[in-house]
Design a protein around this motif. Sequence first.
Motif, mmCIF file in Angstrom:
data_model
loop_
_atom_site.group_PDB
_atom_site.id
_atom_site.type_symbol
_atom_site.label_atom_id
_atom_site.label_comp_id
_atom_site.label_asym_id
_atom_site.label_seq_id
_atom_site.Cartn_x
_atom_site.Cartn_y
_atom_site.Cartn_z
ATOM 1 N N ASN A 175 0.834 -1.194 0.000
ATOM 2 C CA ASN A 175 0.000 0.000 0.000
ATOM 3 C C ASN A 175 0.875 1.253 0.000
ATOM 4 O O ASN A 175 2.105 1.165 -0.088
ATOM 5 N N ASN A 176 0.239 2.409 0.115
ATOM 6 C CA ASN A 176 0.994 3.667 0.016
ATOM 7 C C ASN A 176 1.945 3.897 1.182
ATOM 8 O O ASN A 176 2.809 4.771 1.136
ATOM 9 N N LYS A 177 1.811 3.077 2.245
ATOM 10 C CA LYS A 177 2.740 3.178 3.383
ATOM 11 C C LYS A 177 3.860 2.149 3.295
ATOM 12 O O LYS A 177 4.687 2.042 4.200
ATOM 13 N N GLY A 178 3.868 1.394 2.224
ATOM 14 C CA GLY A 178 4.905 0.392 2.042
ATOM 15 C C GLY A 178 4.630 -0.931 2.721
ATOM 16 O O GLY A 178 5.493 -1.822 2.721
ATOM 17 N N VAL A 179 3.428 -1.075 3.290
ATOM 18 C CA VAL A 179 3.074 -2.306 3.995
ATOM 19 C C VAL A 179 2.693 -3.383 2.979
ATOM 20 O O VAL A 179 1.851 -3.153 2.104
ATOM 21 N N LEU A 180 3.314 -4.547 3.103
ATOM 22 C CA LEU A 180 3.028 -5.656 2.195
ATOM 23 C C LEU A 180 1.644 -6.215 2.497
ATOM 24 O O LEU A 180 1.372 -6.642 3.618
ATOM 25 N N GLU A 181 0.760 -6.220 1.494
ATOM 26 C CA GLU A 181 -0.600 -6.702 1.684
ATOM 27 C C GLU A 181 -0.863 -8.028 0.989
ATOM 28 O O GLU A 181 -1.630 -8.846 1.477
ATOM 29 N N LYS A 182 -0.225 -8.218 -0.163
ATOM 30 C CA LYS A 182 -0.523 -9.418 -0.943
ATOM 31 C C LYS A 182 0.718 -9.849 -1.706
ATOM 32 O O LYS A 182 1.528 -9.009 -2.128
ATOM 33 N N GLU A 183 0.867 -11.151 -1.868
ATOM 34 C CA GLU A 183 2.014 -11.710 -2.593
ATOM 35 C C GLU A 183 1.528 -12.792 -3.551
ATOM 36 O O GLU A 183 0.648 -13.584 -3.215
ATOM 37 N N TYR A 184 2.117 -12.804 -4.751
ATOM 38 C CA TYR A 184 1.791 -13.819 -5.751
ATOM 39 C C TYR A 184 3.054 -14.606 -6.099
ATOM 40 O O TYR A 184 4.124 -14.018 -6.246
ATOM 41 N N GLN A 185 2.916 -15.910 -6.238
ATOM 42 C CA GLN A 185 4.031 -16.768 -6.642
ATOM 43 C C GLN A 185 3.599 -17.604 -7.849
ATOM 44 O O GLN A 185 2.466 -18.097 -7.893
#
Length: 234
Positions: A175-185
């Motif tokens: 998100n705009n704060k740099g927090v990782l929300e989702k990951e795809y592999q």
Amino acid sequence: MKNLLILVLIFISLQVKADNYQLVGKRQYIYNEKGLRTQKISFDSEGRTEKKVLYFYDSKGNKIRTEKYLGNDTLLAVYNYRFNDKNEKINSFKTDWAKNKKSSKLYFYNDKEQNFKSEYYTGANLIKKVEYEFDKFGNQTKYATYNAKGEQTSLFYTENKYDNKGRLSKKYKRNNKGVLEKEYQYNYNNKSQVTSSITIYHDGKRANSKRVYTFDSKGRKTGFDNFVSAIAKK
């Protein structure tokens, strides 16, 4: 900081392997004699039809119409599309039969023929605008939305990772704060076809999911099995 990041990634990897995935549905794709996808059918885990999507094309192979149905053939929505002389989709018109609502969308392209901006309308009224940015491989790196007044309402960044063959192997959405929300592999076979993909939700609001894809003898994707993690999220 670097060592902490490595430990986090190792933990995530172990967590994915430990997840006990269960089948929740299947999807099937059907093609015509020209190799164009004409149907998308979604099934539940018991094989019952949940939804069906039909696609229609012009003589150039452009998809000009989409029809969406429930499993009992109840019409949900119809989309009609217009293209320019470059075969770029420039307009879409949606009739939502379930909500008795009509809307439209405009598409804008840069000199690389990438859709860098979209505008959403209800009637003649602008509802929202979405802008995109891309990396050198053409994969999205930024997604920003704005309301009708031009005020930013959301912002996401995507970091794309590639393997030694230049194939997209992972995506990290922040998100705009740099927090990782989702990951795809993504995993590939020796023909560079994506054989499976995993989505990891770091906000804990949804269970992780996995897709396992199938292909026909012509290399066309014929569908996938959809799984979700049985591990409860807190």
